[in-house]
Design an enzyme around this catalytic site. Structure first.
Site, PDB file in Angstrom:
ATOM      1  N   LEU A 195       0.833  -1.202   0.000  1.00 57.40           N
ATOM      2  CA  LEU A 195       0.000   0.000   0.000  1.00 57.40           C
ATOM      3  C   LEU A 195       0.869   1.254   0.000  1.00 57.40           C
ATOM      4  O   LEU A 195       1.841   1.335   0.749  1.00 57.40           O
ATOM      5  CB  LEU A 195      -0.863   0.022   1.261  1.00 57.40           C
ATOM      6  CG  LEU A 195      -1.897  -1.084   1.420  1.00 57.40           C
ATOM      7  CD1 LEU A 195      -2.460  -1.074   2.830  1.00 57.40           C
ATOM      8  CD2 LEU A 195      -3.018  -0.916   0.398  1.00 57.40           C
ATOM      9  N   ASP A 277      -8.292  -3.057   9.789  1.00 58.77           N
ATOM     10  CA  ASP A 277      -6.901  -2.733  10.073  1.00 58.77           C
ATOM     11  C   ASP A 277      -6.415  -1.524   9.265  1.00 58.77           C
ATOM     12  O   ASP A 277      -5.548  -0.785   9.694  1.00 58.77           O
ATOM     13  CB  ASP A 277      -6.087  -3.981   9.653  1.00 58.77           C
ATOM     14  CG  ASP A 277      -4.738  -4.000  10.315  1.00 58.77           C
ATOM     15  OD1 ASP A 277      -4.525  -3.227  11.245  1.00 58.77           O
ATOM     16  OD2 ASP A 277      -3.896  -4.808   9.887  1.00 58.77           O
TER      17      ASP A 277
END
Ligand code: SF4
Ligand code: SF4
Length: 377
Positions: A195, A277
């Protein structure tokens, strides 16, 4: 309430390593309080009591970080005690532990084996690639130490999956990595697209994974896997197994592949709960296990519309010929169009490349499985 998933961060975002791409460190710096320190045993008890008494059938506790070993082994011995104390409904309990492996010694491994923990061990390919982005806090290499941790897990007969973050480097060298994992006997593999920092322009980091690189990676990995599948010797690669399962009519086990965010309870060290998360930010806080009941947490989740937001996919996805398997990917990789309020996945081009090349093969594998099932019924 049926099966419950609880992801616990006993050491908040603290870690004994310092990986360049850590998405959790990025998140903690985007909220008011960066670290919540260590979870107390009282908070742990509240989390386990409130979830176990509501669950039916099964419950999963996944301990994660930051780095969960920092909280010390005694904390997890307590967790087992609380699980035994509150398992009034005789449900199935699975403990999962996601670690960078840096602190794993014989004592940890013995404990994991004794209590059937499933371990997720973070390794990014070969030494060269792993050491590029995963280092100690002083910038030293970590690969050799992690390799020793995996050998220890083997010696103690602990079950573990290898979790690999797909950075640009991993994507480029997947053939070499696949071969290396094979030689090591690492048969359970999970690949997670790296990410970029949340709400920042994508593609600017040293480790950034572009859609094109990711597409090439998925195709190359699939063909390696497919070759081994035909020889009856393929590793378990979660993403591909899920696609095959979906093509055979089953639901994907991971929310990233279901196309809609799932019901998760991610617990920070102070007991605060978040829906995922990837969204442990102030505005997504949906309760606290020290003060709220599970029903209140679930109500707050509906109020903020977390799951509903992930159902707003753009027209390109809903009319896409690959939608049945792709489903628009994980919400964290989608971007919202300000005019329509609908989302498109940043990695769409990668999925298109992958399914163009592999869709028919996936459907073929699923067909063979269904046929075999019919013959054995
Ligand atoms: S953002 Fe992704 S990982 Fe988080 S709940 Fe949604 S689909 Fe799952
Ligand atoms: S390939 Fe692209 S358009 Fe098609 S479902 Fe996936 S993300 Fe949506």
């Amino acid at each position: 309430m049926s099966e419950i998933q609880v992801l616990i961060k006993p050491a908040s975002g603290m870690c004994n390593m310092s990986c360049d791409y850590c998405f959790y460190r990025d998140e903690t710096f985007k909220r008011t309080q960066h670290s919540y320190g260590f979870m107390t045993e009282q908070t742990l008890k509240n989390v386990i009591r409130k979830t176990m008494l509501q669950a039916e059938g099964a419950i999963t506790y996944a301990f994660q970080g930051g780095e969960p070993t920092l909280r010390g082994l005694n904390f997890y011995k307590k967790a087992i005690e609380f699980q035994q104390q509150y398992n009034k409904n005789h449900i199935r309990v699975q403990n999962v532990f996601q670690t960078n492996g840096y602190a794993l010694d014989n004592e940890w491994c013995h404990f994991f084996r004794e209590h059937n923990f499933l371990i997720g061990l973070s390794v990014d390919g070969t030494a060269k690639i792993h050491n590029t982005f995963r280092h100690t806090r002083n910038g030293k290499d970590t690969f050799d130490r992690i390799l020793r941790a995996s050998q220890r897990l083997d010696e103690y007969g602990v079950e573990y999956n290898i979790l690999t973050v797909v950075t640009n480097q991993v994507a480029l060298d997947i053939s070499e990595i696949y071969q290396f994992y094979k030689e090591r006997g690492w048969r359970y593999q999970q690949y997670i697209a790296c990410l970029d920092p949340l709400r920042e322009e994508r593609g600017n980091m040293q480790y950034s994974l572009t859609p094109e690189l990711y597409g090439n990676f998925l195709v190359a990995l699939f063909y390696l896997w497919y070759q081994d599948l035909q020889a009856g010797n393929q590793p378990y690669i979660r993403q591909f197994e899920n696609y095959v399962g979906m093509a055979a009519g089953y639901m994907a086990e991971s929310c990233e592949q279901r196309g809609v965010c799932g019901i998760q309870n991610v617990v920070e060290a102070d007991g605060s709960v978040y829906p995922c998360d990837f969204y442990m930010l102030d505005e997504y806080r949906i309760g606290n296990f020290n003060t709220d009941l599970l029903n209140q947490i679930y109500r707050r989740r509906r109020e903020i519309g977390f799951i509903e937001e992930s159902q707003k996919l753009n027209l390109k996805c809903s009319t896409c010929r690959f939608y049945q398997l792709c489903r628009g990917g994980c919400q964290r990789n989608r971007e919202c169009n300000a005019d329509t309020g609908l989302y498109a996945n940043y990695l769409c081009e990668a999925y298109q490349m992958f399914f163009e090349a592999c869709y028919d093969k996936i459907v073929g594998i699923a067909g063979n499985i269904l046929q075999d099932n019919m013959l054995t019924e």
